[in-house]
Structures are given as structure tokens and as C-alpha cells.
Design a protein around this motif. Structure first.
Motif, PDB file in Angstrom:
ATOM      1  N   PRO A   1      -0.561  -8.174  14.111  1.00  0.00           N
ATOM      2  CA  PRO A   1      -0.677  -6.927  13.515  1.00  0.00           C
ATOM      3  C   PRO A   1       0.412  -5.758  13.892  1.00  0.00           C
ATOM      4  N   THR A   2       0.186  -4.559  12.692  1.00  0.00           N
ATOM      5  CA  THR A   2       1.653  -3.435  13.235  1.00  0.00           C
ATOM      6  C   THR A   2       0.474  -1.919  13.185  1.00  0.00           C
ATOM      7  N   LEU A   3       1.060  -0.719  13.509  1.00  0.00           N
ATOM      8  CA  LEU A   3       0.451   0.525  12.711  1.00  0.00           C
ATOM      9  C   LEU A   3       1.634   1.062  11.910  1.00  0.00           C
ATOM     10  N   SER A   4       1.173   1.800  11.034  1.00  0.00           N
ATOM     11  CA  SER A   4       2.652   2.171  10.326  1.00  0.00           C
ATOM     12  C   SER A   4       2.423   3.589  10.186  1.00  0.00           C
ATOM     13  N   GLY A   5       3.200   4.932  10.923  1.00  0.00           N
ATOM     14  CA  GLY A   5       2.983   5.957  10.949  1.00  0.00           C
ATOM     15  C   GLY A   5       3.497   6.905  10.040  1.00  0.00           C
ATOM     16  N   VAL A   6       3.352   7.700   8.966  1.00  0.00           N
ATOM     17  CA  VAL A   6       3.772   9.086   8.457  1.00  0.00           C
ATOM     18  C   VAL A   6       4.376   9.915   9.228  1.00  0.00           C
ATOM     19  N   LEU A   7       5.407  10.133   9.267  1.00  0.00           N
ATOM     20  CA  LEU A   7       5.959  11.278  10.055  1.00  0.00           C
ATOM     21  C   LEU A   7       6.884  12.074   8.961  1.00  0.00           C
ATOM     22  N   ARG A   8       6.738  13.735   8.937  1.00  0.00           N
ATOM     23  CA  ARG A   8       7.111  14.903   8.034  1.00  0.00           C
ATOM     24  C   ARG A   8       7.966  16.149   8.934  1.00  0.00           C
ATOM     25  N   PHE A   9       9.034  15.278   9.174  1.00  0.00           N
ATOM     26  CA  PHE A   9       9.392  17.005   9.598  1.00  0.00           C
ATOM     27  C   PHE A   9      10.130  18.849   8.978  1.00  0.00           C
ATOM     28  N   PRO A  10      10.687  18.971   9.463  1.00  0.00           N
ATOM     29  CA  PRO A  10      11.143  20.299   8.823  1.00  0.00           C
ATOM     30  C   PRO A  10      12.115  20.944   8.307  1.00  0.00           C
ATOM     31  N   ALA A  11      13.081  19.214   8.744  1.00  0.00           N
ATOM     32  CA  ALA A  11      13.924  19.255   7.715  1.00  0.00           C
ATOM     33  C   ALA A  11      15.312  17.668   8.391  1.00  0.00           C
ATOM     34  N   ARG A  12      16.304  16.765   6.851  1.00  0.00           N
ATOM     35  CA  ARG A  12      16.314  15.930   7.345  1.00  0.00           C
ATOM     36  C   ARG A  12      17.675  16.324   8.700  1.00  0.00           C
ATOM     37  N   ARG A  13      17.505  15.777   9.993  1.00  0.00           N
ATOM     38  CA  ARG A  13      17.837  16.270  10.585  1.00  0.00           C
ATOM     39  C   ARG A  13      19.060  14.862  11.708  1.00  0.00           C
ATOM     40  N   TRP A  14      18.255  13.307  11.130  1.00  0.00           N
ATOM     41  CA  TRP A  14      19.107  12.263  11.338  1.00  0.00           C
ATOM     42  C   TRP A  14      20.497  12.080  10.799  1.00  0.00           C
ATOM     43  N   PRO A  15      20.313  10.825  11.859  1.00  0.00           N
ATOM     44  CA  PRO A  15      22.040  10.070  11.148  1.00  0.00           C
ATOM     45  C   PRO A  15      22.276   9.332  10.192  1.00  0.00           C
ATOM     46  N   ASP A  16      22.503   8.741   9.186  1.00  0.00           N
ATOM     47  CA  ASP A  16      22.777   8.522   7.607  1.00  0.00           C
ATOM     48  C   ASP A  16      21.718   7.103   7.886  1.00  0.00           C
ATOM     49  N   PHE A  17      20.512   7.185   6.999  1.00  0.00           N
ATOM     50  CA  PHE A  17      20.988   5.666   7.464  1.00  0.00           C
ATOM     51  C   PHE A  17      19.531   5.430   6.110  1.00  0.00           C
ATOM     52  N   ARG A  18      19.239   3.900   5.220  1.00  0.00           N
ATOM     53  CA  ARG A  18      17.773   3.583   4.575  1.00  0.00           C
ATOM     54  C   ARG A  18      16.739   3.085   5.874  1.00  0.00           C
TER      55      ARG A  18
ATOM     56  N   ALA B   1       0.198  -1.245  -0.098  1.00  0.00           N
ATOM     57  CA  ALA B   1       0.068   0.068   0.622  1.00  0.00           C
ATOM     58  C   ALA B   1       0.926   1.313   0.090  1.00  0.00           C
ATOM     59  N   SER B   2       0.871   2.820  -0.608  1.00  0.00           N
ATOM     60  CA  SER B   2       0.947   3.911  -0.888  1.00  0.00           C
ATOM     61  C   SER B   2      -0.294   4.314  -0.870  1.00  0.00           C
ATOM     62  N   GLN B   3       0.459   5.860  -0.606  1.00  0.00           N
ATOM     63  CA  GLN B   3      -0.897   6.773  -0.322  1.00  0.00           C
ATOM     64  C   GLN B   3      -0.400   8.261  -0.170  1.00  0.00           C
ATOM     65  N   ARG B   4      -0.898   9.609  -1.138  1.00  0.00           N
ATOM     66  CA  ARG B   4      -0.297  10.120  -1.279  1.00  0.00           C
ATOM     67  C   ARG B   4      -0.408  10.903  -0.414  1.00  0.00           C
ATOM     68  N   PHE B   5      -0.122  11.964  -0.285  1.00  0.00           N
ATOM     69  CA  PHE B   5      -0.201  13.271   1.206  1.00  0.00           C
ATOM     70  C   PHE B   5       0.586  14.730   0.274  1.00  0.00           C
ATOM     71  N   ASP B   6       0.753  15.528   0.799  1.00  0.00           N
ATOM     72  CA  ASP B   6      -0.281  16.725  -0.661  1.00  0.00           C
ATOM     73  C   ASP B   6       0.873  16.190  -2.183  1.00  0.00           C
ATOM     74  N   GLY B   7       0.127  15.489  -2.756  1.00  0.00           N
ATOM     75  CA  GLY B   7       0.646  14.911  -3.649  1.00  0.00           C
ATOM     76  C   GLY B   7       2.139  13.911  -3.784  1.00  0.00           C
ATOM     77  N   ARG B   8       2.691  13.977  -2.643  1.00  0.00           N
ATOM     78  CA  ARG B   8       4.047  12.455  -2.898  1.00  0.00           C
ATOM     79  C   ARG B   8       3.861  11.435  -1.575  1.00  0.00           C
ATOM     80  N   PRO B   9       3.643  10.329  -2.918  1.00  0.00           N
ATOM     81  CA  PRO B   9       3.055   8.973  -2.338  1.00  0.00           C
ATOM     82  C   PRO B   9       4.581   8.896  -0.751  1.00  0.00           C
ATOM     83  N   ALA B  10       3.672   7.520   0.001  1.00  0.00           N
ATOM     84  CA  ALA B  10       4.731   7.185   1.125  1.00  0.00           C
ATOM     85  C   ALA B  10       4.228   5.661   1.355  1.00  0.00           C
ATOM     86  N   ASP B  11       5.047   4.311   1.926  1.00  0.00           N
ATOM     87  CA  ASP B  11       4.628   3.162   1.412  1.00  0.00           C
ATOM     88  C   ASP B  11       3.942   3.356   3.215  1.00  0.00           C
ATOM     89  N   LEU B  12       3.360   2.995   2.792  1.00  0.00           N
ATOM     90  CA  LEU B  12       2.711   2.496   4.261  1.00  0.00           C
ATOM     91  C   LEU B  12       1.931   0.661   4.676  1.00  0.00           C
TER      92      LEU B  12
END
Length: 316
Positions: free
Chosen positions: A172-189, A38-49
Motif C-alpha cells: 500500500p501507499t498514501l499520496s498526500g497533495v500539499l500546497r505551499f505559499p511559495a516555491r521555496r524548496w531546493p530545485d528537483f523534479r 489517477a488525477s484529481q482537480r483541486f481548485d480547478g488544477r489537476p494533481a496526480d495521485l
């Protein structure tokens, strides 16, 4: 012939039937194709859920992945993930290549279903001996969905099919989509999270998508999800705080969406790659094999071929 469920297993099954010239209708209760890819668009951008990525180690599925790549729908993403646990962060040894989809994993299933007769918003209520789907006779029926959902449709008189689905156990699981002001986390995929009360996996969706957006998608533990299935949105603040604590992020995120997956991952499944009984009831999905996208595709493909042999006779 009726296929219930337009996830990748159902679509793979229906494709084999159509290729053999067997009339088929794919019925999907949701508004879109894709299932747990599943993927859903948020403000025109898809995210995998749902599924976070897919891997390939079977030659037949490799041909499908190459078709997606050639169409510009899938790309090799990463073979290196990290893990967070009580001992901190550690790099994991190089593993299989994980593939991602710039337009979301749902676009891959839609591509496979592009020439199939899929009917959306079509809820199936009963599958009875005959077989009969909602009171109408059909040559056979394939159920491509988690076992507990299939069990709700099956007449108890369909003993073999009922046993095949009730033997499955899902978490079960819950999937949370989080949008941050900027990319400030340590590098990872993507990061597996071990021994955490809330998180099990976090993916850098901007890296996965290839657009660099400051978006993370977090998947919770089954235990945490079990306590929030009735009101998944209420779990959002705890998911957001857990992600910020994990990566040491001072700025709050905008919680864009929390998605509930009551049946996210099979804990137990069935033998072989599918089930097909004498009543003409087939069952397919990633509960047959390792819980992977590839397993779901192989299950649906193999069930489709078995149904072709059942309905038309083996080739030759």
C-alpha cells in the motif's frame, strides 16, 4: 464480452476487442476512468495521485506515447531525479526519460477510452464458471485490477484464475497533495527518499505539470501506509511535517488531500504478460512484468489479442 476495470490495462484490452468487432462492455466501479493513473482537480488544477510518471522502452508503447504527445496530452518531463537518504541529497545518474501529462495522467487513459463503451459506477460482484458475470452469461471476461480485488469476485471453482490472482502480493501507499505559499524548496523534479519512516517519493507537481504551482505530491512507505489505511486523512499532519523536514521548509503547507491506495504496487506477480484460462477468464495488469504504466498497457493489449484469437480464431 465484459472487461472489468477501466484503468489502462482494461482500456487497452477493450480497444483490441472493439478493433476486432467483438461487442464489449467495460465496467468500472469508480466514477471516472483511469485506475491508478489517477488525477484529481483541486481548485480547478489537476494533481496526480497514483502513478507519478511513465517511461517508454517498448516500440509499441512508444507509438501510444507519441499519439498522446501529438494530441497535446503528454510531454517528456525529465531524465534526472535525486535521492535523499541518511547521507543527505545526491543526484542520480541520468536514467530513462520520464513522461508527464499536463492535464493529469488520467487524461491519457480517457483519451484511449474515448470510443469505448465504458460504464461507470458499475460494481461487479461475482464471476462464476460459464463464464457468468453477476449471474449473466458472456463469451469471456477480463479482470483488469489488482489480484486481491479480483480474488473477491471469483468463484473458487475457477481454479486457474483463482490461483493466478491469489499468488499476487501488493503493497500500500498514501499520496498526500500539499500546497505551499511559495516555491521555496531546493530545485528537483522528483526525489526518491531512502530509509525514511514516512516518505518514499516526493514529486514537484508544479514542475511535472509545467505550471510552476507550489504543489508537492508525497508518496509514503508501505509500512507507514499500513498503519493508516482505516483513517488516511489522519496521517496528513505526519506527511506534511515529513516533507517540510526533508526540504527544510519553514512555512506550513495546506494539506489538500490524502489518498489511500490499499493496492498501490505489485510486489509479486504472474508469469508472462497476462493470464487466460480455459474457463474464458482473463487477468491483466502491471503485476505481469515490472510495475510500470507500460507493463499494464502491454498486459491489457496482449490479453485483448489473445481473447480475439480465442473468440474469432487466429488471423489467416
Amino acid at each position: 464480452m465484459v472487461v472489468v476495470g477501466a484503468g489502462i490495462a482494461g482500456v487497452a484490452c477493450a480497444a483490441e476487442l472493439v478493433r476486432a468487432g467483438i461487442p464489449v462492455e467495460v465496467r468500472e466501479r469508480a466514477r471516472v476512468t483511469g485506475g491508478r493513473m489517477a488525477s484529481q482537480r483541486f481548485d480547478g488544477r489537476p494533481a496526480d495521485l497514483g502513478a507519478a510518471y511513465f517511461t517508454v522502452d517498448h516500440s509499441d508503447f512508444a507509438a501510444v506515447a507519441e499519439e498522446w504527445r501529438s494530441a497535446g496530452l503528454a510531454r517528456e518531463w525529465t531524465d534526472t531525479l535525486v535521492a535523499y537518504g541518511p547521507e543527505g541529497r545526491r543526484e542520480l545518474p541520468g536514467g530513462p526519460m520520464r513522461w508527464a501529462a499536463p492535464r493529469g495522467l488520467r487524461s491519457l487513459v480517457e483519451h484511449l477510452a474515448r470510443d469505448l463503451p465504458v460504464v461507470h459506477d458499475r460494481l461487479v460482484l461475482t464471476v462464476e464458471p460459464g463464464p457468468r458475470v453477476d449471474g449473466r452469461s458472456c463469451a469471456a471476461v477480463a479482470l483488469a485490477m489488482p489480484g486481491p480485488q479480483a480474488a473477491l469476485l471469483l468463484d473458487p471453482a475457477l481454479g486457474a484464475a483463482t490461483r493466478a490472482v491469489t499468488g499476487q502480493r501488493w503493497s500500500p501507499t498514501l499520496s498526500g497533495v500539499l500546497r505551499f505559499p511559495a516555491r521555496r524548496w531546493p530545485d528537483f523534479r522528483a526525489a526518491f527518499v531512502n530509509g525514511h519512516p514516512v516518505l518514499s517519493l516526493v514529486c514537484d507537481d508544479g514542475d511535472r505539470r509545467g505550471d510552476g504551482a507550489p504543489v508537492l505530491v508525497a508518496h509514503t512507505t508501505p509500512e507507514f501506509a499500513s498503519g493508516h489505511l482505516s483513517q488516511p486523512t489522519a496521517a496528513g499532519p505526519a506527511i506534511e511535517q515529513a516533507v517540510r523536514d526533508l526540504f527544510g521548509l519553514p512555512e506550513p503547507a495546506e494539506l489538500v488531500h490524502v489518498h489511500r491506495w490499499t493496492y498501490a504496487k505489485p510486489a509479486t506477480g504472474g508469469d508472462g504478460t497476462f493470464h487466460l484460462d480455459d474457463d474464458g477468464i482473463g487477468i491483466a495488469g502491471d503485476a505481469f512484468g515490472r510495475p510500470r504504466v507500460q507493463s499494464a498497457w502491454l498486459s491489457g493489449r496482449d490479453l485483448g489479442r489473445a481473447l480475439v484469437d480465442r473468440l474469432l480464431g487466429p488471423p489467416g
